[in-house]
Motif scaffolding. Sequence first.
Motif, PDB file in Angstrom:
ATOM      1  N   ASP A   2       0.832  -1.215   0.000  1.00  0.00           N
ATOM      2  CA  ASP A   2       0.000   0.000   0.000  1.00  0.00           C
ATOM      3  C   ASP A   2       0.867   1.265   0.000  1.00  0.00           C
ATOM      4  N   LEU A   3       2.011   1.214   0.718  1.00  0.00           N
ATOM      5  CA  LEU A   3       2.893   2.389   0.812  1.00  0.00           C
ATOM      6  C   LEU A   3       3.534   2.720  -0.542  1.00  0.00           C
ATOM      7  N   ALA A   6       1.021   4.634  -2.561  1.00  0.00           N
ATOM      8  CA  ALA A   6       0.646   5.960  -2.048  1.00  0.00           C
ATOM      9  C   ALA A   6       1.684   6.986  -2.485  1.00  0.00           C
ATOM     10  N   ASP A  10       1.655  11.044   1.503  1.00  0.00           N
ATOM     11  CA  ASP A  10       0.730  10.145   2.201  1.00  0.00           C
ATOM     12  C   ASP A  10       1.468   8.999   2.880  1.00  0.00           C
ATOM     13  N   ALA A  11       2.528   8.512   2.211  1.00  0.00           N
ATOM     14  CA  ALA A  11       3.312   7.414   2.792  1.00  0.00           C
ATOM     15  C   ALA A  11       3.963   7.856   4.093  1.00  0.00           C
ATOM     16  N   LYS A  13       3.018  10.274   6.043  1.00  0.00           N
ATOM     17  CA  LYS A  13       1.963  10.514   7.038  1.00  0.00           C
ATOM     18  C   LYS A  13       1.501   9.209   7.674  1.00  0.00           C
ATOM     19  N   LYS A  14       1.374   8.181   6.857  1.00  0.00           N
ATOM     20  CA  LYS A  14       0.888   6.887   7.357  1.00  0.00           C
ATOM     21  C   LYS A  14       1.929   6.234   8.278  1.00  0.00           C
ATOM     22  N   ILE A  15       3.212   6.312   7.884  1.00  0.00           N
ATOM     23  CA  ILE A  15       4.269   5.708   8.713  1.00  0.00           C
ATOM     24  C   ILE A  15       4.378   6.431  10.047  1.00  0.00           C
ATOM     25  N   ASN A  16       4.368   7.762   9.989  1.00  0.00           N
ATOM     26  CA  ASN A  16       4.483   8.534  11.229  1.00  0.00           C
ATOM     27  C   ASN A  16       3.288   8.366  12.150  1.00  0.00           C
ATOM     28  N   GLY A  17       2.127   7.967  11.572  1.00  0.00           N
ATOM     29  CA  GLY A  17       0.914   7.800  12.388  1.00  0.00           C
ATOM     30  C   GLY A  17       0.731   6.401  12.941  1.00  0.00           C
ATOM     31  N   ASP A  18       1.635   5.495  12.586  1.00  0.00           N
ATOM     32  CA  ASP A  18       1.486   4.103  13.033  1.00  0.00           C
ATOM     33  C   ASP A  18       2.816   3.672  13.646  1.00  0.00           C
ATOM     34  N   LEU A  21       4.113   0.245  12.703  1.00  0.00           N
ATOM     35  CA  LEU A  21       4.595   0.227  11.317  1.00  0.00           C
ATOM     36  C   LEU A  21       5.948   0.939  11.217  1.00  0.00           C
TER      37      LEU A  21
END
Length: 332
Positions: A2-3, A6, A10-11, A13-18, A21
């Motif tokens: 998925d990364l 993206a 967005d990638a 943002k998603k890594i920093n929010g999880d 992950l």
Amino acid sequence: ADLTKAGKRDAIKKINGDRKLMEEMEPILAKERFAQVIMDVTYDVSGAKEEKFSYVTFGRMLKTKKEAQAHKIMEYVHNRIMEKKYSPGTLDSLKVPNEFQYLSFMNNLVHYRFIENNNTVDEDDQDEINRLYKMDSTNEILRYNKLFCAIKLDSSIGGLDAQAKMQQRIDEMYKTKIDKKYLDGLNIEFQFRLMDVLDTSESPLAQIAVEACIARIKSFYDIKQASWQNAQKLAYVFSRAKDFVYASTILESYVTSENVDENLLFTYISIASHLPEKFYSRTFSNAIALAKVKNEARYCRLFGDPYMTFQVLDNPNIKKEYFSSGCPNAPK
């Protein structure tokens, strides 16, 4: 997967929010991460470090063929030596390859050492100039320096044949691109040398030869372009030949400055005092007043035998100055 699909924003943002992950991805990201470091380097050339930096930089400039910069550094080193900021041997630390393309640098080393030695040339200087001249006999500056060394040092210059050949070589130099004022200086040095030789000669023609030297100097000498040092030398020569008018005229343009050399100033006064027509000139009056400021004791000794006749006191300005000077011999 998925990364990778993206976008970058967005990638991230998603890594920093999880957190889980992020920890899972860290081993991969750590291998790809880099930093750009920009450094501004400034050499520490304070104090004694500047001297070493100068000759190291000189070597770099020669190595990279930046000869104009290398010449500037060499001149800078020389100036610092004259200011007593560098040790006298610093010039010898400037390593110049013994190759044709570096002739100007090797010549300049001799030139700077000549200046540092109170404008005195020695046998080592002459040997080096002769060596360089053999590498390039078409070099006009080396030819000039070779002649200068010969005039100053060669004992054979006293012979008539040697004198004639030397004069011919000097005359030929006027066809080169070297500035006339330097060639005139060279010519004057030769005439001085000739007159020194003639002073010790017992030949009845010696005085005629001295007069010929003086006439030659007059034929090319340009008062406006001459240095005060040469002017003073010439003044001695012409006064010795009793040509006080020309001798004083040579010096007059230099005695109007407050920075005038003290010896030149008193030389002018001594010579001009032989000429009654000079007593009333503003130049002579100003020179007398300046002499008092420069060296009052020496000023006081000017008046009377054996230096200067009291006839100069016919000038009212000089008389007033002298009478109020407090000199031991001055009337109260």
